[in-house]
Design an enzyme around this catalytic site. Structure first.
Site: not given
Ligand code: NAD
Length: 506
Positions: A192, A267, A301, A400
């Protein structure tokens, strides 16, 4: 406009035309599948927010069909020899390389990532398949564990059909990093992809089929996280979820998967420090600090989004840094001179711009950028941004941002550097620059993160573990770590002679 940009635009025009009219389908059981609901969603280009295409919007029915196809294919694929898996995965790598230009151009158009990085990302995707292809034969290997009068030995078996859920930053490369080891291990996959970047996932599914994967080994269902994503994580036939995305989504997936006892691998996000000590090679540290936050549009990331600079060199270092940041070129993602392209989506663009206001309200100094870019008013272009005078308790030092935004925090000594470095909820990566070998190791060991680079930018070695601590993830990818996730370890214990068996009821 440069000749090369012109050339890229000419090449991308027919690709764009090809997808414009039709609805991008799912790929289930070895063939394109429009889905049964007739629902769609729009996919936009970050360059100007014009519509690229409509995309089939998968629901539980499509996920169910794909999970059944993956379950049926698993019966055969798990028995395919290591040699067969190796050959097919190498063929996939060959086909990725043969279509790498198309993949890179579409990725730029779909995500706003720049062509200078997407060409390399397509090549790395092929490398991911080759790496795991070469290890497919060893995936089942285990240990011999001799004991008194017994021999224990272990072997590994593929866990079953797995769900792979990926984000929108470098989507093609990231999905290969997850799907290649799953297939090499003997698992089958329902993928997905992120709804903001669905284009290249279809190419990967097609390539798998062309390379000889059994129908149903690699399925693709497009859709929204709260619809197709939820259905995939809840499906009984799916034994594990490999997820790359935000920490908050990871929490939701863990809860959604709980009733079916899903194995999960996460992750997640990061707020990674790059720590520069006074004795470092400052030229190289500067290059790395700039590269690790402003490459890939800062949508990375492992970006070094917090720069910790020792007080004695702070002012000079920041002055040189600000000059470099002001010089970073924002532009069209297909222009090879462009260093930062548009951000993925208007919603993300607004989120990143929102942090510019937060920074100013918190009292940080805008040393570069700090606003939308003048390059174009149509797309999601922001300037490379540098905030100085940042304190670790500010939101811009804690959250973030996932854009080309760097916060500089000064520190006095090693102890303070470690304290600030660890003072976030994330623990994905850390970078440190010093010529003092003992200090380098002390700080590397003291930083609470899954990966530390010393005097290095983020150079990847595929057998090495990739992953984070704290809110940055659960589990590790890379080499054998990937196989450990996609496989069950079985222990077999055999008696080598007569051993004592307590006799009940004798
Ligand atoms: P996201 O969590 O919003 O979405 C990721 C994927 O999850 C998408 O496919 C989305 O549709 C799906 N999803 C959303 N809600 C879901 C739900 N309830 N159930 C199942 N699936 C659901 O993340 P994003 O905004 O696409 O990506 C950016 C994030 O990814 C950043 O936080 C970044 O740090 C992280 N990331 C981490 C790594 C890593 O290796 N640690 C790598 C790349 C990106």
């Amino acid at each position: 406009m440069t000749d090369i940009l012109n050339d890229h635009l000419k090449k991308v025009a027919p690709l764009r035309e090809r997808i414009r009219g039709d609805t991008l389908p799912h790929f289930i059981g070895g063939e394109p599948d429009p889905g049964s609901s007739g629902l769609t969603f729009e996919n936009l280009s970050p360059v100007d927010n014009s519509k690229l295409c409509d995309v089939a919007r998968g629901q539980a029915a499509e996920i169910g069909k794909a999970a059944s196809a993956a379950e049926a294919a698993f019966a055969d694929w798990r028995r395919a020899s290591g040699k067969t898996r190796r050959q097919i995965l190498h063929r996939i790598a060959d086909l990725i390389l043969s279509r790498r230009e198309e993949i890179a151009l579409l990725e730029c158009l779909d995500t706003g990532q720049t062509i200078r990085f997407m060409k390399a990302a397509a090549e790395r995707s092929a490398e991911n398949y080759r790496f795991f292809a070469d290890r497919a034969s060893e995936a089942a290997d285990g240990l011999a564990l001799p004991a008194e009068a017994h021999l224990n030995y272990t072997t590994r078996l593929p866990i079953g059909p797995v769900g792979v859920i990926t984000p929108w930053n470098t989507p093609f490369m990231l999905s290969t990093w997850k799907i290649a080891p799953a297939l090499a291990a003997g698992c089958t996959v329902v993928h997905k992809p992120a709804e903001w970047s669905p284009l290249t996932a279809m190419i990967l599914a097609e390539i798998g089929q062309e390379a000889g994967l059994p129908a149903g080994a690699h399925n693709l269902v497009h859709g929204l996280g709260e619809e197709a994503g939820v259905a995939l994580t809840e499906h009984e036939a799916i034994k594990a979820i490999a997820f790359v995305g935000e920490s908050a989504t990871g929490s939701k997936i863990m809860a959604q998967g709980a009733p079916t006892l899903k194995r999960v691998h996460f992750e997640l996000g990061g707020k990674n420090p790059v720590i520069v000590f006074e004795d470092a090679d400052l030229d190289r540290a500067l290059d790395a600090a700039v590269f690790m936050i402003y490459s890939l549009n800062g949508e990375r990331c492992t970006s070094s989004s917090r720069l910790l600079v020792q007080r004695g060199i702070h002012d000079d270092f920041v002055e040189r840094l600000a000059a470099r940041v002001r010089n970073i070129r924002v532009g069209h993602p297909l222009d090879p001179r462009t260093e930062i392209g548009p951000l993925i989506h208007p919603a993300h663009f607004e989120k990143v711009l929102g942090y510019m206001d937060v920074a100013k309200a918190e009292g940080a100094t805008v040393a570069a950028g700090g606003a939308r870019s003048a390059y174009s008013g149509d797309g999601n272009f922001v300037s490379a941004t540098l905030f100085t005078g940042v304190r670790t308790d500010m939101r811009i030092a804690q959250e973030e941002i996932f854009g080309p935004v760097l916060s500089v925090i000064p520190f006095e000594d090693e102890e303070e550097a470690v304290r600030i470095g660890n003072d976030v909820r994330y623990g994905l990566a850390g970078y440190l620059w010093t010529r003092d070998v003992a200090r380098a190791h002390r700080v590397a060991q003291a930083l609470d993160a899954g990966m530390i680079w010393i005097n290095s930018q983020n150079v990847r070695h595929l057998p090495s573990p990739f992953g984070g601590t704290k809110a940055s993830g659960i589990g590790r990818d890379g080499g054998d770590y990937s196989f450990d996730f996609y496989m069950e370890t079985k222990n077999i214990c055999v008696a080598l002679g007569d051993h004592g068996i307590p006799r009940l009821g004798a």
